[in-house]
Design a protein around this motif. Structure first.
Motif, mmCIF file in Angstrom:
data_model
loop_
_atom_site.group_PDB
_atom_site.id
_atom_site.type_symbol
_atom_site.label_atom_id
_atom_site.label_comp_id
_atom_site.label_asym_id
_atom_site.label_seq_id
_atom_site.Cartn_x
_atom_site.Cartn_y
_atom_site.Cartn_z
ATOM 1 N N ARG A 132 0.794 -1.220 0.000
ATOM 2 C CA ARG A 132 0.000 0.000 0.000
ATOM 3 C C ARG A 132 0.832 1.279 0.000
ATOM 4 O O ARG A 132 0.350 2.339 -0.326
ATOM 5 C CB ARG A 132 -0.954 0.008 1.200
ATOM 6 N N ARG A 133 2.130 1.151 0.353
ATOM 7 C CA ARG A 133 2.982 2.338 0.415
ATOM 8 C C ARG A 133 3.718 2.621 -0.908
ATOM 9 O O ARG A 133 4.593 3.477 -0.952
ATOM 10 C CB ARG A 133 4.040 2.164 1.531
ATOM 11 N N GLY A 135 2.771 4.070 -3.650
ATOM 12 C CA GLY A 135 2.503 5.360 -4.289
ATOM 13 C C GLY A 135 2.038 5.194 -5.726
ATOM 14 O O GLY A 135 2.009 4.079 -6.263
ATOM 15 N N SER A 136 1.697 6.305 -6.351
ATOM 16 C CA SER A 136 1.049 6.218 -7.669
ATOM 17 C C SER A 136 2.016 6.131 -8.826
ATOM 18 O O SER A 136 1.619 5.855 -9.949
ATOM 19 C CB SER A 136 0.124 7.417 -7.869
#
Lengths: 424, 84
Positions: A132-133, A135-136
């Protein structure tokens, strides 16, 4: 015959010069970009030297927005965006307005592997159950087409925007793909080039193959020795080169400066048959590629007056010269001038073809043939085929008319392009 | 941390994600991140990560789904900090 295609813009982010001005001076004066790399020494590499562009932090922020810079950890994208944006500006082309892309302008910008450091960062997060960490921008920085995607958005190109990949032939192949797209009337302007990341995760595999020089860790500028008897392997490099190709009519209509004309070229593969393998070219394929390029360009073998070879500084250099000699049916003093720029900036892998195309074309501009550094001891097998004077050790004054540039890559793939001094 | 400080911190975070044509002073409590501030929806996940770092909290998927406006974000931050 398709439309005539010319080169109207150049950009480069090379180990021995970032930006066209510094790079031109470095090529003329034989300035090396090969340096000792403390990180490779700490990691116990056999070869602890490499050729990496020195990009100042302040410079990067002039090419990227603060948002793009957040979490940016893909050196190939940094090099490619610098070279690509520079080439576009050098051609005097505008950035497309916010509401409409330029439908007639496209990008073919290659790479071998992209965003390796970002990918490593991601692997650690994923393995720590922390996906989840990410990033995009993890995907955007690690997809091969990340480089054409970043440039496509910055410049606003609305024609084909893609990335090609053919190992060390990538840059030269991409240039020919861009040429064909314009010649066939599918685009007016194409930005083409290629980039390659820096660092131990890119270069490690080559060190493991034991094809890099190990005896020059204290003497880096002497390590890359194309065409010489003492050639000990190629020095790994990184960076990017970029060229704007444009239809002649478009270039003339907007009064653009013209560096050279692209007459044509050829790409092929040796199918990993006979002496061809995953890592070595089939000689007949190389010869056919050169001959076909000359045929496609509509010139004669005798017309080539300068060659920029692939010539990586291995024992295969003599074989490459033999292939050129056979393909052109020329030898001795009748052979064209030949040079390899890898003596100064190593083998920039996927970026090699485009950085070397940029340097090749600069020779039309400066009316010189750039020198072969570290070739005091021309390989005797090469000396048997061609005359010593055809391998200038220092930059010489000469007005190139037709230049052949070839690149060969792992997988037994070849690309050869023919450039001509522009004249109407 | 008082509410005003949280709001200021959040604005600082959001600032970098604004497109060129949206100014910082256009951020209000009621602003919708995507529809009004024109923030690229892909960047919402980055805003969430920045919020986590700035406030030392962790946002779950359902928190992210609810975070449509600046006000929503402040409410979630408030809830998480209270629960700490």
């Amino acid at each position: 015959m398709g439309k005539r295609v010319v080169i109207t813009g150049l950009g480069v982010c090379a180990p021995n010069g970032v930006g066209l001005t510094d790079f031109t001076i470095a090529m003329q004066q034989g300035k090396s970009g090969i340096r000792f790399q403390p990180q490779l020494a700490a990691l116990k590499f056999g070869c602890q030297i490499a050729a990496e562009p020195l990009v100042k932090d302040g410079l990067v922020s002039t090419y990227f927005t603060p948002l793009q810079l957040r979490g940016l950890n893909a050196s190939g994208i940094v090099y490619g965006v610098i070279a690509g944006t520079d080439a576009w500006k050098d051609a005097g082309l505008p950035i497309a307005p916010n509401d409409t892309p330029d439908w007639n302008a496209g990008i073919i910008f290659g790479t071998g592997i992209l965003g390796v450091d970002k990918f490593r960062e991601s692997i650690h997060l994923v393995d720590d159950q922390n996906v989840r960490r990410l990033g995009s921008t993890t995907v955007l920085q690690t997809m091969a087409s990340g480089i054409s995607a970043y440039l496509g958005g910055i410049l606003g190109c609305g024609n084909q925007v893609t990335t090609n990949s053919s190992a060390c032939a990538t840059g030269t192949e991409g240039l020919l793909m861009a040429y064909e797209r314009i010649a066939s009337g599918k685009a007016k302007t194409m930005l083409t080039g290629s980039c390659s990341d820096s660092g131990p995760y890119v270069w490690g595999g080559f060190d493991a193959m034991r094809i890099l020089p190990r005896g020059y860790n204290n003497n880096p500028t002497k390590a890359s020795r194309p065409l010489s008897e003492s050639a000990a392997g190629f020095v790994p490099g990184s960076g990017a080169g970029a060229l704007v190709l444009e239809s002649l009519e478009s270039a003339l209509a907007r009064g653009a400066k013209i560096y050279a004309e692209v007459l044509g070229g050829s790409v092929n593969s040796g199918g990993q048959r006979r002496e061809g393998s995953m890592t070595a070219p089939n000689n007949e394929a190389v010869q056919r590629c050169i001959k076909k390029a000359i045929q496609n360009a509509g010139i004669h073998k005798k017309d080539v007056d300068v060659i920029n070879g692939h010539l990586t500084a291995t024992t295969k250099d003599a074989t490459e010269i033999a292939n050129w000699s056979t393909a052109l049916e020329r030898s001795g003093a009748d052979f064209p001038f030949v040079n390899s720029f890898k003596s100064l900036f190593g083998h920039c892998l996927a970026a090699a073809g485009s950085i070397e195309c940029v340097a090749s074309i600069l020779q039309f501009n400066t009316e010189q043939v750039f020198g072969n550094t570290n070739c005091e001891d021309l390989h005797p097998k090469i000396g048997e085929i061609i005359s010593e004077v055809k391998v200038p050790r220092k930059t010489i004054d000469y007005k190139p008319n037709i230049l052949a540039k070839a690149s060969f890559g792992f997988g037994d793939v070849n690309a050869c392009v023919i450039f001509k001094k522009y004249s109407d | 941390m008082i509410k005003e400080e949280r709001y200021t911190s959040l604005k600082e975070i959001v600032k970098i994600y604004l497109p060129d044509d949206v100014a910082v002073d256009e951020i209000h409590e009621e602003s919708h991140f995507i529809n009004e501030l024109n923030i690229n929806s892909a960047n919402l996940v980055d805003i969430v990560l920045d919020v986590e770092d700035a406030f030392d909290i962790r946002l779950e998927n359902e928190d992210m789904d609810q975070m449509q406006t600046v006000k929503d974000a402040l409410a979630i931050i408030d809830k998480k900090l209270t629960a700490k």
